[in-house]
Design an enzyme around this catalytic site. Structure first.
Site, PDB file in Angstrom:
ATOM      1  N   GLU A 199      11.132  -4.222   5.754  1.00  0.00           N
ATOM      2  CA  GLU A 199      10.089  -3.728   6.648  1.00  0.00           C
ATOM      3  C   GLU A 199      10.470  -3.859   8.128  1.00  0.00           C
ATOM      4  O   GLU A 199       9.672  -3.536   9.001  1.00  0.00           O
ATOM      5  CB  GLU A 199       8.764  -4.472   6.387  1.00  0.00           C
ATOM      6  CG  GLU A 199       8.278  -4.399   4.939  1.00  0.00           C
ATOM      7  CD  GLU A 199       7.826  -3.014   4.490  1.00  0.00           C
ATOM      8  OE1 GLU A 199       7.892  -2.065   5.299  1.00  0.00           O
ATOM      9  OE2 GLU A 199       7.405  -2.879   3.328  1.00  0.00           O
ATOM     10  N   TYR A 220       0.817  -1.221   0.000  1.00  0.00           N
ATOM     11  CA  TYR A 220       0.000   0.000   0.000  1.00  0.00           C
ATOM     12  C   TYR A 220       0.848   1.267   0.000  1.00  0.00           C
ATOM     13  O   TYR A 220       0.325   2.375  -0.032  1.00  0.00           O
ATOM     14  CB  TYR A 220      -0.906   0.015   1.249  1.00  0.00           C
ATOM     15  CG  TYR A 220      -0.118  -0.109   2.537  1.00  0.00           C
ATOM     16  CD1 TYR A 220       0.466   0.997   3.126  1.00  0.00           C
ATOM     17  CD2 TYR A 220       0.069  -1.360   3.139  1.00  0.00           C
ATOM     18  CE1 TYR A 220       1.228   0.875   4.280  1.00  0.00           C
ATOM     19  CE2 TYR A 220       0.820  -1.488   4.289  1.00  0.00           C
ATOM     20  CZ  TYR A 220       1.403  -0.363   4.852  1.00  0.00           C
ATOM     21  OH  TYR A 220       2.161  -0.490   5.987  1.00  0.00           O
ATOM     22  N   GLY A 221       2.182   1.120   0.063  1.00  0.00           N
ATOM     23  CA  GLY A 221       3.020   2.312   0.244  1.00  0.00           C
ATOM     24  C   GLY A 221       4.161   2.423  -0.734  1.00  0.00           C
ATOM     25  O   GLY A 221       3.962   2.396  -1.946  1.00  0.00           O
ATOM     26  N   THR A 222       5.375   2.521  -0.199  1.00  0.00           N
ATOM     27  CA  THR A 222       6.540   2.846  -1.024  1.00  0.00           C
ATOM     28  C   THR A 222       6.991   1.711  -1.935  1.00  0.00           C
ATOM     29  O   THR A 222       7.845   1.919  -2.790  1.00  0.00           O
ATOM     30  CB  THR A 222       7.726   3.270  -0.145  1.00  0.00           C
ATOM     31  OG1 THR A 222       8.065   2.186   0.736  1.00  0.00           O
ATOM     32  CG2 THR A 222       7.389   4.510   0.681  1.00  0.00           C
ATOM     33  N   LEU A 223       6.426   0.509  -1.768  1.00  0.00           N
ATOM     34  CA  LEU A 223       6.784  -0.603  -2.669  1.00  0.00           C
ATOM     35  C   LEU A 223       5.971  -0.579  -3.964  1.00  0.00           C
ATOM     36  O   LEU A 223       6.262  -1.311  -4.905  1.00  0.00           O
ATOM     37  CB  LEU A 223       6.571  -1.951  -1.965  1.00  0.00           C
ATOM     38  CG  LEU A 223       7.628  -2.352  -0.933  1.00  0.00           C
ATOM     39  CD1 LEU A 223       7.132  -3.497  -0.078  1.00  0.00           C
ATOM     40  CD2 LEU A 223       8.941  -2.734  -1.619  1.00  0.00           C
TER      41      LEU A 223
END
Length: 186
Positions: A94, A19-22
């Site tokens: 993570e 849901y983010g920086t990946l």
């Protein structure tokens, strides 16, 4: 060479909701591209959480999903099928062993028509995992964001994101979070 036949995918890969920086277009996607190149990940589509979850930003505009189903909004993100080797690289990024994030199940619904059937089946049997904020700071992060969240980590939310190597190195990730949650809201 006959003994090298691949086992069925169910046992060898994990579906990971990003849901983010990946996600594509964001700073850590280079890792995902690397995993895709080595055959350790494949993109499965754009999905949305079945339930509402808070998605908030912490220090340095780092995105965090809080494991508080029912609060926040339904979150849109990308689904990847990841090999065990790929998963250990994601876990490392993570900070799983360091108490940064925790990897736990999440239920998704297809965001767009035309998701493949195998993925749809896997989704219905809840084999998807996501990286949530660690319990040790989750509640404070929610309060610090005044219980306001967004439905997707977009370029707007990512504006001002600072890559890990560009943050003050004498402080740990958790130090940064402590300072953030104890500082006044802007």
């Amino acid at each position: 060479m006959g003994h090298e036949t691949k086992a069925p995918t169910e046992t060898t890969t994990t579906l990971v909701f990003s849901y983010g920086t990946l996600k594509r277009g964001f700073s850590n996607h280079v890792l995902m591209q690397d995993l895709i190149r080595t055959g350790d990940a494949s993109f499965k589509g754009v999905y949305q959480t079945l339930e509402k979850y808070p998605l908030v930003c912490g220090p340095y505009r780092v995105p965090f999903l809080l494991n508080k189903p029912g609060s926040g909004q339904r979150v849109t993100g990308e689904l990847y099928s990841v090999s065990p080797r790929g998963l250990s690289r994601l876990d490392e990024l993570e900070g799983i062993s360091r108490g940064h994030y925790v990897r736990q199940p999440i239920r998704l619904a297809a965001k767009e028509e035309g998701g493949d059937l195998e993925t749809e089946r896997a989704l219905s049997s809840c084999l998807v995992e996501a990286y949530y904020a660690h319990k040790s700071y989750e509640e404070e992060l929610w309060e610090r964001n005044r219980r306001r969240s967004f439905g997707a980590y977009t370029e707007k939310e990512a504006r001002g994101y600072v890559k890990r190597n560009d943050r003050p190195q004498h402080l740990s990730f958790l130090d940064h979070i402590r300072i953030f949650v104890s500082s006044p809201c802007d």
